[in-house]
Design an enzyme around this catalytic site. Structure first.
Site, PDB file in Angstrom:
ATOM      1  N   MET A  30      31.314  25.715  -2.477  1.00  0.00           N
ATOM      2  CA  MET A  30      30.600  26.377  -1.385  1.00  0.00           C
ATOM      3  C   MET A  30      29.678  27.455  -1.960  1.00  0.00           C
ATOM      4  SD  MET A  30      33.093  26.410   1.897  1.00  0.00           S
ATOM      5  CE  MET A  30      33.985  27.878   1.502  1.00  0.00           C
ATOM      6  N   HIS A  34      31.387  31.423  -9.701  1.00  0.00           N
ATOM      7  CA  HIS A  34      31.934  32.346 -10.701  1.00  0.00           C
ATOM      8  C   HIS A  34      32.454  31.523 -11.886  1.00  0.00           C
ATOM      9  CE1 HIS A  34      35.752  31.051  -9.042  1.00  0.00           C
ATOM     10  NE2 HIS A  34      35.435  31.561  -7.862  1.00  0.00           N
ATOM     11  N   HIS A  37      34.377  28.273 -11.243  1.00  0.00           N
ATOM     12  CA  HIS A  37      33.586  27.071 -10.935  1.00  0.00           C
ATOM     13  C   HIS A  37      32.976  26.488 -12.221  1.00  0.00           C
ATOM     14  CE1 HIS A  37      33.130  29.243  -6.927  1.00  0.00           C
ATOM     15  NE2 HIS A  37      33.563  28.070  -6.539  1.00  0.00           N
ATOM     16  N   GLN A  61      35.263  24.093   8.201  1.00  0.00           N
ATOM     17  CA  GLN A  61      36.534  24.587   7.676  1.00  0.00           C
ATOM     18  C   GLN A  61      36.762  26.072   7.961  1.00  0.00           C
ATOM     19  OE1 GLN A  61      35.275  23.480   3.522  1.00  0.00           O
ATOM     20  NE2 GLN A  61      36.490  25.266   2.962  1.00  0.00           N
ATOM     21  N   LYS A 151      43.654  27.012  -8.203  1.00  0.00           N
ATOM     22  CA  LYS A 151      43.877  28.227  -7.405  1.00  0.00           C
ATOM     23  C   LYS A 151      44.134  27.846  -5.947  1.00  0.00           C
ATOM     24  CE  LYS A 151      40.860  31.214  -5.693  1.00  0.00           C
ATOM     25  NZ  LYS A 151      41.350  31.550  -4.339  1.00  0.00           N
ATOM     26  N   GLN A 155      45.069  23.002  -1.122  1.00  0.00           N
ATOM     27  CA  GLN A 155      43.865  22.182  -0.911  1.00  0.00           C
ATOM     28  C   GLN A 155      43.886  20.968  -1.842  1.00  0.00           C
ATOM     29  OE1 GLN A 155      39.659  23.623  -0.313  1.00  0.00           O
ATOM     30  NE2 GLN A 155      39.531  23.257  -2.498  1.00  0.00           N
ATOM     31  N   SER A 187      37.697  34.489  -7.400  1.00  0.00           N
ATOM     32  CA  SER A 187      37.455  33.917  -6.070  1.00  0.00           C
ATOM     33  C   SER A 187      36.127  34.447  -5.552  1.00  0.00           C
ATOM     34  CB  SER A 187      38.574  34.356  -5.116  1.00  0.00           C
ATOM     35  OG  SER A 187      38.160  34.189  -3.770  1.00  0.00           O
TER      36      SER A 187
HETATM   37  O1  PAF Z   1      37.212  24.973  -2.334  1.00  0.00           O
HETATM   38  C1  PAF Z   1      36.104  25.002  -1.751  1.00  0.00           C
HETATM   39  O2  PAF Z   1      35.176  25.688  -2.173  1.00  0.00           O
HETATM   40  C2  PAF Z   1      35.911  24.175  -0.485  1.00  0.00           C
HETATM   41  O3  PAF Z   1      37.073  24.148   0.287  1.00  0.00           O
HETATM   42  C3  PAF Z   1      35.413  22.747  -0.772  1.00  0.00           C
HETATM   43  C4  PAF Z   1      36.430  21.936  -1.570  1.00  0.00           C
HETATM   44  C5  PAF Z   1      34.097  22.801  -1.541  1.00  0.00           C
HETATM   45  C6  PAF Z   1      35.164  22.004   0.539  1.00  0.00           C
HETATM   46  O4  PAF Z   1      34.196  22.626   1.311  1.00  0.00           O
END
Ligand code: PAF
Length: 286
Positions: A30, A34, A37, A61, A151, A155, A187
């Protein structure tokens, strides 16, 4: 790095790579990227020929009253970081591109059970939004593998279950959490912390470590350990949503002798809802 915002262009580019026999990895994000990622991108680059990063702040979400509107959007910075780390393609679609008919009253992907506990209990619409958008990106991009951070442990488990249940031919790869030197998990929401909150934010990780050490010493009174940890977090200024010791395999409530555990917590500190987790293997006496 190629930048694309339209699905038709994306599909054309991906077809060319596939025709050349190249494998594809997807890193869904999204944005507000950082080092965590970037570690996902590095992992992807080791495991596939081409690395596609999606950048999409997914409205589906976020619940009512959550931070969708204020979620940090840092497109130019993100692009630079991705270029430096060697991503091949950045796919940043608009909301209309992903949800041309809106995100209400259309097909959604719901992973029952595991989506309803822990973060799903506090954020009831969250995981259906995550599984729906990830499923859409899997269909749009058809990657060989997709990389996610550990983390967001719950999910990751929701996505693994979705892939298994729907026979989606994508390998899901989890990458260990990247931390600040004092232990705070990286985060995109850490930026919400004030200077003072930041100075105590690593107590979440310290509490996970302390609980893990107790479990490793064979303490299996999990309800008491959870209670003690929540009390400690409250004492330093957190408002815990949950602090929970679960089976690492399916997030169920573990038997006292279950060997593979994960301790998960979500706790508010000011405006930031921080989440973190730690895997623990219980020593079983031989
Ligand atoms: O972890 C995230 O940044 C989001 O939940 C994702 C997996 C990109 C889905 O929008």
């Amino acid at each position: 790095m190629i930048e694309i915002s339209q699905l038709s262009n994306l599909r054309g580019q991906l077809r060319r790579w596939r025709a050349a026999g190249e494998t594809l990895a997807l890193i869904p994000t999204m944005g507000n990227l950082h080092a965590g990622h970037l570690q996902l991108v590095r992992t992807a680059r080791q495991q596939a020929d081409r690395c596609v990063v999606s950048l999409f702040v997914n409205p589906m979400q976020f619940g009512e009253g959550e931070d969708y509107a204020s979620y940090p959007r840092t497109y130019e910075d993100d692009k630079e970081k991705l270029r430096e780390v060697g991503a091949d393609l950045l796919y940043a679609p608009s909301v209309d591109e992903v949800y041309p008919k809106g995100d209400r009253g259309r097909t959604r992907v719901e992973v029952p059970g595991i989506s309803e506990i822990l973060c799903g209990a506090s954020r009831p619409a969250h995981f259906v939004g995550v599984s729906t958008v990830v499923c859409k990106f899997f269909n749009m991009i058809q990657p060989n593998l997709a990389v996610f951070g550990e983390k967001d442990y719950q999910q990751l488990m929701v996505i693994r279950q979705m892939v298994e249940d729907l026979c989606i031919p994508v390998e899901v790869v989890g990458v260990p959490t990247v931390r600040e030197p004092d232990g705070l998990a990286l985060s995109s929401r850490n930026g919400y912390l004030t200077h003072e909150e930041r100075s105590i934010a690593n107590c979440l990780y310290k509490t996970l470590l302390k609980t893990a050490a107790a479990i490793e010493r064979a303490d299996s009174d999990y309800p008491r350990l959870e209670e003690e940890a929540s009390t400690e977090l409250k004492a330093v200024g957190f408002r815990p949503d949950y602090f929970s010791i679960r089976s690492a395999l399916d997030l169920s409530t573990p038997d006292p002798d279950a060997p593979e555990l994960v301790i998960l917590s979500a706790a508010w500190l000011g405006k930031a809802r921080l989440i973190d987790n730690l895997r623990v293997t219980r020593n079983t006496p031989v």
